[in-house]
Design a protein around this motif. Structure first.
Motif, PDB file in Angstrom:
ATOM      1  N   SER C  11      14.199  38.781  58.985  1.00 36.04           N
ATOM      2  CA  SER C  11      15.076  38.985  58.058  1.00 36.04           C
ATOM      3  C   SER C  11      13.808  39.241  56.762  1.00 36.04           C
ATOM      4  N   GLY C  12      13.348  38.980  56.337  1.00 40.17           N
ATOM      5  CA  GLY C  12      11.925  39.186  55.758  1.00 40.17           C
ATOM      6  C   GLY C  12      10.891  39.870  56.162  1.00 40.17           C
ATOM      7  N   ASP C  13      10.383  40.647  56.595  1.00 41.20           N
ATOM      8  CA  ASP C  13       9.217  40.945  57.134  1.00 41.20           C
ATOM      9  C   ASP C  13       9.953  42.417  56.767  1.00 41.20           C
ATOM     10  N   LEU C  14       8.314  43.515  56.740  1.00 41.15           N
ATOM     11  CA  LEU C  14       8.305  44.816  55.978  1.00 41.15           C
ATOM     12  C   LEU C  14       9.281  46.030  56.676  1.00 41.15           C
ATOM     13  N   TYR C  15       9.287  45.683  57.772  1.00 43.11           N
ATOM     14  CA  TYR C  15       9.958  46.673  58.228  1.00 43.11           C
ATOM     15  C   TYR C  15      11.465  47.013  58.356  1.00 43.11           C
ATOM     16  N   VAL C  16      12.467  46.179  58.387  1.00 46.75           N
ATOM     17  CA  VAL C  16      13.746  46.755  57.875  1.00 46.75           C
ATOM     18  C   VAL C  16      14.275  47.573  56.718  1.00 46.75           C
ATOM     19  N   GLY C  17      13.062  47.231  55.311  1.00 45.40           N
ATOM     20  CA  GLY C  17      13.569  47.802  54.069  1.00 45.40           C
ATOM     21  C   GLY C  17      12.878  49.580  55.080  1.00 45.40           C
ATOM     22  N   GLN C  18      12.384  49.690  55.805  1.00 43.26           N
ATOM     23  CA  GLN C  18      11.409  51.205  56.001  1.00 43.26           C
ATOM     24  C   GLN C  18      13.012  51.537  56.762  1.00 43.26           C
ATOM     25  N   VAL C  19      13.140  51.043  57.499  1.00 49.98           N
ATOM     26  CA  VAL C  19      14.636  51.383  58.517  1.00 49.98           C
ATOM     27  C   VAL C  19      15.501  51.387  57.448  1.00 49.98           C
ATOM     28  N   LYS C  20      16.021  51.032  56.649  1.00 52.11           N
ATOM     29  CA  LYS C  20      16.843  51.058  55.706  1.00 52.11           C
ATOM     30  C   LYS C  20      16.230  52.401  54.271  1.00 52.11           C
ATOM     31  N   ALA C  21      15.357  52.957  54.460  1.00 54.53           N
ATOM     32  CA  ALA C  21      15.294  54.445  53.584  1.00 54.53           C
ATOM     33  C   ALA C  21      15.622  55.057  54.749  1.00 54.53           C
ATOM     34  N   VAL C  22      15.526  55.176  55.821  1.00 53.79           N
ATOM     35  CA  VAL C  22      15.181  56.657  56.088  1.00 53.79           C
ATOM     36  C   VAL C  22      16.961  56.385  56.777  1.00 53.79           C
ATOM     37  N   LEU C  23      18.003  55.473  57.140  1.00 53.72           N
ATOM     38  CA  LEU C  23      19.332  55.293  56.818  1.00 53.72           C
ATOM     39  C   LEU C  23      19.868  56.340  55.677  1.00 53.72           C
TER      40      LEU C  23
END
Lengths: 244, 244, 244
Positions: C11-23
């Motif tokens: 939840s704190g890592d740098l992967y979720v934000g990259q996914v949300k940018a695409v979504l």
């Protein structure tokens, strides 16, 4: 209307998402902002003081869902507080009482709405979230006749002379509002007497100091270092102010 | 316009929500995306390289609020960088300098806007968030006359031969861009020489390898295991590339 | 249409934000809700059971992006499952199979769309997120001719007699659905036999019990205390139900 969340659900855990799924159903156009999900678990007293400090930064009008609720499933009542134009929804276990005591103008309402089914252990999702969503979307008749005259559990509005939160940098927030503390006072905790600095960059690397933090609280910190680890600080630890 | 956040505020801590409350006030219709709030605390150098790698994934136009700011409250200046159509808002302490150095086209502007009141310790909330919100909503006159000719602190655009981040799986990202590293090279850190694999599933369970990660960086990893724990890797640890 | 995220990305890592940018690029008007990003890393089996329990709380219609994918970059296929009006997008490695097996009505589709470029290690961002975004925005032709007749990896819909998740309070969720467990049964793990209580407040502080949690699962908990630490519980640990 925006919805603010203040809980001890854990920011990475599987509870916040379930709450948000409900909020989006009841208030599809509301912004939902995570204020804090790492309120110290089970600790209503420090939670109430943290919430009161954060509440001053919450814009009005708004709805805040506040849940630190170790007694969920027991007899404590669900309530809504309208304090200075901001709604707060949560349990009547003291959590909302510091906000209430410090408000210029406030009213308390019982929550009489009940869901068809609710998990005994998750009123945050099944009771408080629908009510917060209805308030935010204007679907809820807040002017209920049975306005309460007070809270069942009331912690009052005074400062709390304890560490109430330790952030991930290792800074220790206290429940003391800094406005009434002289700048030449020392903050005492355990065997340590700590002097004041205005800001981190005014002391040497690693040096411990207290300052007025961005919420207006007395905070024990260290420049580019972990004050809580250096001083073995813990949530609930007493602090005192020494002057003269 | 979307707003991206890159900070060392802690993903679970009580700072990000305060920033978002401000962003929603200044830019009510903007998406706000958390890129990373676990940038290594107080470490501007590795933060600058992490941000530069992530920035390539940020769509344009957009606004990125970037704060790793151990000198908050001191004399360092607040700036805006427009790099390849993307705005970056943050302190002039080197954090934005790698993005700037690698951009095809970039300009730097001082931030002359000041809030009526600002906490000395939280410019992220009181200064940078309003500016980011105004940029995202188009309310801010970015064409300020006093465009700066450069940064006060400039780390340059070269690779950084260090571990810059360790993720929760235990993978260690380096500041080396993999495009210029031969696939038969070994990555050397401490006493370890590490060979290449294209992807996790190409090595045995627990085996350590390096690969070109999804940001284009050299990353030290292990299949279904924690490479950083196996090799005692830490942020800031030097790495080298050995060929031939 | 809302998009729900279930991953082991941290939840704190740098992967979720990259996914949300695409979504946000593919589905600008969709709500994106983080259900869980702390699914036990690399563990498809417990992830599949956690997802199936959470899926009952997801509204329909909706799209859920589900990624626990230690084999990313290998030959496992990307799929879409439509189960009781809810889309699930992820790898065909078993993760979606418990949802599928328990659905009243379900269909499986291969994902034949491919991005122009994709990082071998991050299909969550480069393949699954675009597909989830297209589904959520209605741009994707889901009625593909080549509907699959089944999954390559199928874990079935039966309960899993293991600890599948430990939350930040220290409560241990199991893969046993509580509806079929008698209230006078004991839950046995290691040398411990644990009795039932309806809710936390019905036992003494620190006392361990099992109850039907808010997802309908058997959960081992302690009142205002950390059950997992007290009993040394771990994800994957077997549990049994003892009656009579």
């Amino acid at each position: 209307m925006s919805i603010y969340l203040f809980t001890d659900f854990g920011s990475g855990d599987l509870y916040v998402g379930q709450v948000k799924a409900v909020l989006h159903q009841y208030a599809p156009s509301a912004h939902v902002v995570d204020l804090l999900h790492e309120a110290p678990a089970f600790n209503v007293k420090v939670g109430a003081h943290l919430l009161a400090a954060l509440a001053e930064r919450i814009p009005a009008p708004s709805v805040t869902l506040a849940v630190v609720d170790p007694g969920v499933g027991s007899a404590r009542e669900p309530i809504m507080v309208l304090a200075d134009g901001k709604w707060f929804v949560g349990p009547d276990n003291g959590l909302l009482s510091v906000v209430l005591a410090r408000a210029q103008a406030a009213r308390v309402f019982p929550i009489t709405w009940r869901p068809e089914t609710a998990a005994a252990s998750f009123h945050g999702r099944d009771l408080f979230a629908p009510v917060a969503g209805m308030l935010a979307s204007g679907d809820f008749d807040a002017a209920q006749p049975e306005q309460k005259t007070g809270l069942d559990v009331n912690l009052g509005g005074d400062d709390l002379a304890e560490v109430i939160y330790i952030d991930h940098y290792g800074n220790a927030l206290t429940g003391l509002r800094a406005g009434s503390v002289e700048r030449d006072a020392r903050v005492v905790t355990g065997a340590m007497r700590i002097g004041y600095a205005r800001v981190f960059s005014e002391v040497a690397d690693g040096e411990v100091f207290w300052y007025e933090n961005s919420l207006g609280l007395v905070e024990i910190a260290a420049n580019s270092a972990n004050a809580a680890a250096k001083l073995s600080l813990r949530v609930g630890q007493p602090v005192a102010v020494e002057t003269g």
